[in-house]
Design a protein around this motif. Structure first.
Motif, mmCIF file in Angstrom:
data_model
loop_
_atom_site.group_PDB
_atom_site.id
_atom_site.type_symbol
_atom_site.label_atom_id
_atom_site.label_comp_id
_atom_site.label_asym_id
_atom_site.label_seq_id
_atom_site.Cartn_x
_atom_site.Cartn_y
_atom_site.Cartn_z
ATOM 1 N N ARG A 1 2.756 4.711 -7.681
ATOM 2 C CA ARG A 1 3.596 3.709 -7.019
ATOM 3 C C ARG A 1 5.067 4.125 -7.115
ATOM 4 O O ARG A 1 5.824 4.017 -6.147
ATOM 5 N N ALA A 2 5.444 4.620 -8.291
ATOM 6 C CA ALA A 2 6.848 5.015 -8.493
ATOM 7 C C ALA A 2 7.243 6.128 -7.529
ATOM 8 O O ALA A 2 8.341 6.119 -6.960
ATOM 9 N N GLU A 3 6.333 7.089 -7.331
ATOM 10 C CA GLU A 3 6.623 8.199 -6.423
ATOM 11 C C GLU A 3 6.688 7.701 -4.972
ATOM 12 O O GLU A 3 7.536 8.140 -4.193
ATOM 13 N N LEU A 4 5.827 6.750 -4.634
ATOM 14 C CA LEU A 4 5.862 6.188 -3.270
ATOM 15 C C LEU A 4 7.212 5.510 -3.028
ATOM 16 O O LEU A 4 7.854 5.705 -1.991
ATOM 17 N N GLU A 5 7.657 4.750 -4.028
ATOM 18 C CA GLU A 5 8.937 4.055 -3.908
ATOM 19 C C GLU A 5 10.069 5.070 -3.730
ATOM 20 O O GLU A 5 10.941 4.908 -2.869
ATOM 21 N N LYS A 6 10.006 6.140 -4.492
ATOM 22 C CA LYS A 6 11.030 7.193 -4.406
ATOM 23 C C LYS A 6 11.055 7.800 -2.994
ATOM 24 O O LYS A 6 12.124 8.005 -2.422
ATOM 25 N N ARG A 7 9.870 8.055 -2.441
ATOM 26 C CA ARG A 7 9.801 8.672 -1.106
ATOM 27 C C ARG A 7 10.295 7.726 -0.016
ATOM 28 O O ARG A 7 10.963 8.150 0.935
ATOM 29 N N LEU A 8 9.967 6.444 -0.171
ATOM 30 C CA LEU A 8 10.441 5.475 0.826
ATOM 31 C C LEU A 8 11.968 5.432 0.807
ATOM 32 O O LEU A 8 12.609 5.366 1.851
ATOM 33 N N ARG A 9 12.535 5.492 -0.399
ATOM 34 C CA ARG A 9 14.010 5.483 -0.500
ATOM 35 C C ARG A 9 14.597 6.774 0.035
ATOM 36 O O ARG A 9 15.574 6.775 0.776
ATOM 37 N N VAL B 1 12.389 -4.216 3.331
ATOM 38 C CA VAL B 1 11.257 -3.524 3.971
ATOM 39 C C VAL B 1 10.554 -2.613 2.954
ATOM 40 O O VAL B 1 9.318 -2.544 2.923
ATOM 41 N N ILE B 2 11.326 -1.961 2.088
ATOM 42 C CA ILE B 2 10.713 -1.098 1.062
ATOM 43 C C ILE B 2 9.792 -1.938 0.162
ATOM 44 O O ILE B 2 8.646 -1.563 -0.096
ATOM 45 N N GLN B 3 10.278 -3.095 -0.258
ATOM 46 C CA GLN B 3 9.464 -3.959 -1.126
ATOM 47 C C GLN B 3 8.205 -4.431 -0.398
ATOM 48 O O GLN B 3 7.132 -4.479 -0.985
ATOM 49 N N ARG B 4 8.346 -4.723 0.889
ATOM 50 C CA ARG B 4 7.178 -5.157 1.664
ATOM 51 C C ARG B 4 6.174 -4.013 1.792
ATOM 52 O O ARG B 4 4.972 -4.195 1.618
ATOM 53 N N ARG B 5 6.672 -2.809 2.056
ATOM 54 C CA ARG B 5 5.777 -1.646 2.202
ATOM 55 C C ARG B 5 5.017 -1.387 0.899
ATOM 56 O O ARG B 5 3.851 -0.999 0.926
ATOM 57 N N LEU B 6 5.705 -1.582 -0.239
ATOM 58 C CA LEU B 6 5.039 -1.360 -1.530
ATOM 59 C C LEU B 6 3.930 -2.395 -1.746
ATOM 60 O O LEU B 6 2.858 -2.060 -2.249
ATOM 61 N N ARG B 7 4.185 -3.632 -1.352
ATOM 62 C CA ARG B 7 3.144 -4.666 -1.480
ATOM 63 C C ARG B 7 1.961 -4.336 -0.573
ATOM 64 O O ARG B 7 0.802 -4.450 -0.960
ATOM 65 N N GLU B 8 2.289 -3.901 0.654
ATOM 66 C CA GLU B 8 1.215 -3.560 1.597
ATOM 67 C C GLU B 8 0.407 -2.361 1.099
ATOM 68 O O GLU B 8 -0.810 -2.312 1.256
ATOM 69 N N ALA B 9 1.115 -1.405 0.485
ATOM 70 C CA ALA B 9 0.435 -0.205 -0.029
ATOM 71 C C ALA B 9 -0.620 -0.601 -1.060
ATOM 72 O O ALA B 9 -1.735 -0.068 -1.061
ATOM 73 N N ALA B 10 -0.265 -1.576 -1.923
ATOM 74 C CA ALA B 10 -1.200 -2.002 -2.965
ATOM 75 C C ALA B 10 -2.495 -2.526 -2.338
ATOM 76 O O ALA B 10 -3.590 -2.321 -2.885
ATOM 77 N N GLU B 11 -2.387 -3.185 -1.188
ATOM 78 C CA GLU B 11 -3.572 -3.687 -0.468
ATOM 79 C C GLU B 11 -4.328 -2.543 0.197
ATOM 80 O O GLU B 11 -5.538 -2.421 0.080
ATOM 81 N N GLU B 12 -3.565 -1.704 0.938
ATOM 82 C CA GLU B 12 -4.190 -0.635 1.736
ATOM 83 C C GLU B 12 -4.996 0.337 0.892
ATOM 84 O O GLU B 12 -6.094 0.731 1.279
ATOM 85 N N ILE B 13 -4.452 0.707 -0.274
ATOM 86 C CA ILE B 13 -5.128 1.754 -1.055
ATOM 87 C C ILE B 13 -6.484 1.288 -1.584
ATOM 88 O O ILE B 13 -7.317 2.116 -1.924
ATOM 89 N N ARG B 14 -6.719 -0.018 -1.584
ATOM 90 C CA ARG B 14 -8.024 -0.506 -2.047
ATOM 91 C C ARG B 14 -9.141 -0.093 -1.104
ATOM 92 O O ARG B 14 -10.314 -0.214 -1.425
ATOM 93 N N ASN B 15 -8.784 0.386 0.085
ATOM 94 C CA ASN B 15 -9.792 0.783 1.078
ATOM 95 C C ASN B 15 -10.178 2.254 1.013
ATOM 96 O O ASN B 15 -10.944 2.718 1.857
ATOM 97 N N TYR B 16 -9.640 2.973 0.033
ATOM 98 C CA TYR B 16 -9.878 4.435 0.014
ATOM 99 C C TYR B 16 -11.373 4.776 -0.002
ATOM 100 O O TYR B 16 -11.793 5.793 0.545
ATOM 101 N N GLY B 17 -12.179 3.889 -0.600
ATOM 102 C CA GLY B 17 -13.619 4.152 -0.758
ATOM 103 C C GLY B 17 -14.392 4.228 0.549
ATOM 104 O O GLY B 17 -15.530 4.693 0.572
#
Ligand code: ADP
Ligand code: 5GP
Length: 201
Positions: free
Chosen positions: A124-132, A141-157
């Motif tokens: 998550r920390a690296e994702l935040e760094k890249r978004l910045r 928008v960065i904070q929203r993207r991080l929240r959305e990422a937490a949801e999206e990654i649950r679908n990796y399976g």
């Protein structure tokens, strides 16, 4: 035979970076240009990044069953037009689809031999760094993207492959490896094999 490569990832994971590298490296691979109702950003160009249309037009096309898959992402419609696949089949090339998890699911149900790849950031920390570092989004928008990422990654399976985008060189060569490996699966080789076998008859 056209192979569809579906790529999904949380925003900022490096998906565009990896996709553009692999498209440069691999021949016969084209990017599927989606339709969207969102407005063009920055230096985006109609017909290159997306086809930008109104909600009314999208809904009309949807009612006419023109989309292979579609989704409502962050309040805008996005969809892959049937003609992208038709053109690829006629032109004999493979397609890369940059679509969200909802679209990926629809497409896999419809075309089970599509190949799906999920890109994960290393943390998550690296994702935040890249978004910045990308410098495109406001703090909100960065904070929203991080929240959305937490949801999206649950679908990796649901995906066939998962790439952890740590070192960009390694990730892009792994992505190219997936493309090359999938291209030589026996089912995709039949058209090439038949005339070879004929020479032995
Ligand atoms: P996405 O298309 O997933 O939203 P981008 O490709 O725009 O992501 O990448 C987001 C930012 O992270 C960009 O500034 C990009 O240069 C950088 N980036 C991409 N891959 C890596 C990587 N493996 N290591 C470090 N930075 C990366
Ligand atoms: P963006 O607006 O940042 O370009 O894209 C937002 C999200 O929409 C991304 O997750 C992207 O993968 C997804 N997306 C883009 N095109 C399509 C599409 O045709 N179908 C679906 N389902 N999602 C799409």
């Amino acid at each position: 035979m056209t192979t569809i490569f579906i790529i999904s990832a949380p925003s900022g994971s490096g998906k565009s970076t990896l996709v553009s590298r692999v498209m440069d490296q691999e021949p016969n691979l084209k990017f599927s240009i989606s339709y969207t109702t969102r407005k063009p950003r920055g230096n985006e160009v109609e017909g290159v990044n997306y086809h930008y249309i109104s909600r009314e037009e999208f809904e009309l096309r949807l009612a006419g069953n023109e989309f292979l898959e579609h989704a409502d992402v962050f309040g805008n419609y996005y969809g892959t037009h049937m003609s992208e696949l038709e053109k690829a089949r006629l032109g004999g090339y493979d397609l890369v689809l940059d679509i969200d998890v909802q679209g990926a699911r629809q497409l896999k149900d419809r075309i089970p031999d599509a190949v799906s790849i999920f890109i994960l950031p290393p943390s998550r920390a690296e994702l935040e760094k890249r978004l910045r570092a990308r410098g495109e989004d406001s703090e909100e928008v960065i904070q929203r993207r991080l929240r959305e990422a937490a949801e999206e990654i649950r679908n990796y399976g649901r995906y066939d492959y998962v790439l952890v985008n740590d070192q960009v060189g390694e990730s892009s060569s792994n992505l190219a490896g997936i493309v090359r490996g999938e291209r030589v699966r026996r089912v995709r080789m039949e058209e090439r094999i038949a005339p070879i076998l004929e020479t032995f008859e």
